[in-house]
Write a protein that holds these residues in place. Sequence first.
Motif, mmCIF file in Angstrom:
data_model
loop_
_atom_site.group_PDB
_atom_site.id
_atom_site.type_symbol
_atom_site.label_atom_id
_atom_site.label_comp_id
_atom_site.label_asym_id
_atom_site.label_seq_id
_atom_site.Cartn_x
_atom_site.Cartn_y
_atom_site.Cartn_z
ATOM 1 N N CYS A 140 112.071 75.174 26.997
ATOM 2 C CA CYS A 140 112.886 74.091 26.475
ATOM 3 C C CYS A 140 112.291 73.623 25.155
ATOM 4 O O CYS A 140 111.096 73.324 25.093
ATOM 5 C CB CYS A 140 112.934 72.927 27.461
ATOM 6 S SG CYS A 140 113.709 71.428 26.793
ATOM 7 N N THR A 141 113.099 73.592 24.111
ATOM 8 C CA THR A 141 112.677 73.019 22.836
ATOM 9 C C THR A 141 113.675 71.955 22.436
ATOM 10 O O THR A 141 114.836 71.983 22.862
ATOM 11 C CB THR A 141 112.567 74.079 21.732
ATOM 12 O OG1 THR A 141 113.837 74.736 21.603
ATOM 13 C CG2 THR A 141 111.505 75.101 22.048
ATOM 14 N N VAL A 165 118.859 69.676 22.472
ATOM 15 C CA VAL A 165 117.943 70.336 23.400
ATOM 16 C C VAL A 165 118.418 71.766 23.589
ATOM 17 O O VAL A 165 119.604 71.996 23.854
ATOM 18 C CB VAL A 165 117.915 69.606 24.755
ATOM 19 C CG1 VAL A 165 117.052 70.381 25.760
ATOM 20 C CG2 VAL A 165 117.398 68.183 24.588
ATOM 21 N N THR A 166 117.502 72.713 23.479
ATOM 22 C CA THR A 166 117.818 74.136 23.644
ATOM 23 C C THR A 166 116.998 74.698 24.804
ATOM 24 O O THR A 166 115.775 74.592 24.818
ATOM 25 C CB THR A 166 117.512 74.928 22.370
ATOM 26 O OG1 THR A 166 118.244 74.354 21.280
ATOM 27 C CG2 THR A 166 117.928 76.382 22.539
ATOM 28 N N THR A 169 107.408 70.964 19.493
ATOM 29 C CA THR A 169 108.639 70.328 20.011
ATOM 30 C C THR A 169 109.154 71.056 21.241
ATOM 31 O O THR A 169 110.315 71.495 21.311
ATOM 32 C CB THR A 169 109.739 70.231 18.925
ATOM 33 O OG1 THR A 169 110.117 71.536 18.481
ATOM 34 C CG2 THR A 169 109.262 69.393 17.763
ATOM 35 N N SER A 170 108.277 71.182 22.232
ATOM 36 C CA SER A 170 108.638 71.921 23.434
ATOM 37 C C SER A 170 108.264 71.142 24.689
ATOM 38 O O SER A 170 107.414 70.238 24.656
ATOM 39 C CB SER A 170 107.937 73.281 23.445
ATOM 40 O OG SER A 170 106.541 73.116 23.535
ATOM 41 N N PHE A 171 108.924 71.526 25.785
ATOM 42 C CA PHE A 171 108.675 70.881 27.089
ATOM 43 C C PHE A 171 108.993 71.925 28.156
ATOM 44 O O PHE A 171 109.889 71.766 28.964
ATOM 45 C CB PHE A 171 109.544 69.630 27.220
ATOM 46 C CG PHE A 171 109.190 68.722 28.366
ATOM 47 C CD1 PHE A 171 110.165 68.299 29.270
ATOM 48 C CD2 PHE A 171 107.904 68.235 28.528
ATOM 49 C CE1 PHE A 171 109.861 67.433 30.312
ATOM 50 C CE2 PHE A 171 107.584 67.370 29.563
ATOM 51 C CZ PHE A 171 108.565 66.977 30.460
ATOM 52 N N CYS A 190 116.913 70.486 30.993
ATOM 53 C CA CYS A 190 115.978 69.752 30.155
ATOM 54 C C CYS A 190 116.760 68.663 29.423
ATOM 55 O O CYS A 190 117.926 68.882 29.045
ATOM 56 C CB CYS A 190 115.332 70.726 29.164
ATOM 57 S SG CYS A 190 114.022 70.049 28.159
ATOM 58 N N ALA A 191 116.149 67.506 29.219
ATOM 59 C CA ALA A 191 116.860 66.404 28.569
ATOM 60 C C ALA A 191 115.879 65.538 27.797
ATOM 61 O O ALA A 191 114.680 65.518 28.084
ATOM 62 C CB ALA A 191 117.607 65.559 29.607
#
Lengths: 113, 113
Positions: free
Chosen positions: A23-24, A4-5, A71-73, A90-91
């Motif tokens: 967050c990606t 997670v980045t 692939t993001s949040f 983020c997790a």
Amino acid sequence: GNSVTQMEGPVTLSEEAFLTINCTYTATGYPSLFWYVQYPGEGLQLLLKATKADDKGSNKGFEATYRKETTSFHLEKGSVQVSDSAVYFCALSRTGGSYIPTFGRGTSLIVHP
Amino acid sequence: EAQVTQNPRYLITVTGKKLTVTCSQNMNHEYMSWYRQDPGLGLRQIYYSMNVEVTDKGDVPEGYKVSRKEKRNFPLILESPSPNQTSLYFCASAPDRRYSPLHFGNGTRLTVT
């Protein structure tokens, strides 16, 4: 493996400003995604979650949408308050078996009056 | 009240003096884990346990021991603490289900001189 980045902090905003924390993630399969918040002197607590693509998690005015194609949040809030000052993590959950989470490094948010 | 309880909240000790940080949860969770939080490094997992008598190393297990003799307790043991183990430690638990969020304790701030 899973990773997670998150965007580096601190993020400094004035009260009532719009917030985005990026967050990606990298994961195999279909992970569940989470945002946790850590207020000063406390442990982490769940803020919101999404369990499948296009789900939107929301809580306390915060929102995040599970975007599988990017692939993001990303975490958003329309109008931040001083009381939102905290560290946000983020997790994701490990897929294909028992639950073992992977965390980002956290983003500190500072909101000024 | 459902909670994860860590003790002590603050601990100052000297190099080489064995110590134990206790963690207890009252939610009948299968999964328990220890993390350390350091500035700029986020949360790093030390050890985790999927159930009684089952423990596994996380990302940074060196210098730590754990045990899971009962479902509710998951103590963290530092046999010979060193200054590089000065950190903020969190215990967390969750049911062994993929979409379940973690429940965190309030943390133990350890200083090793």
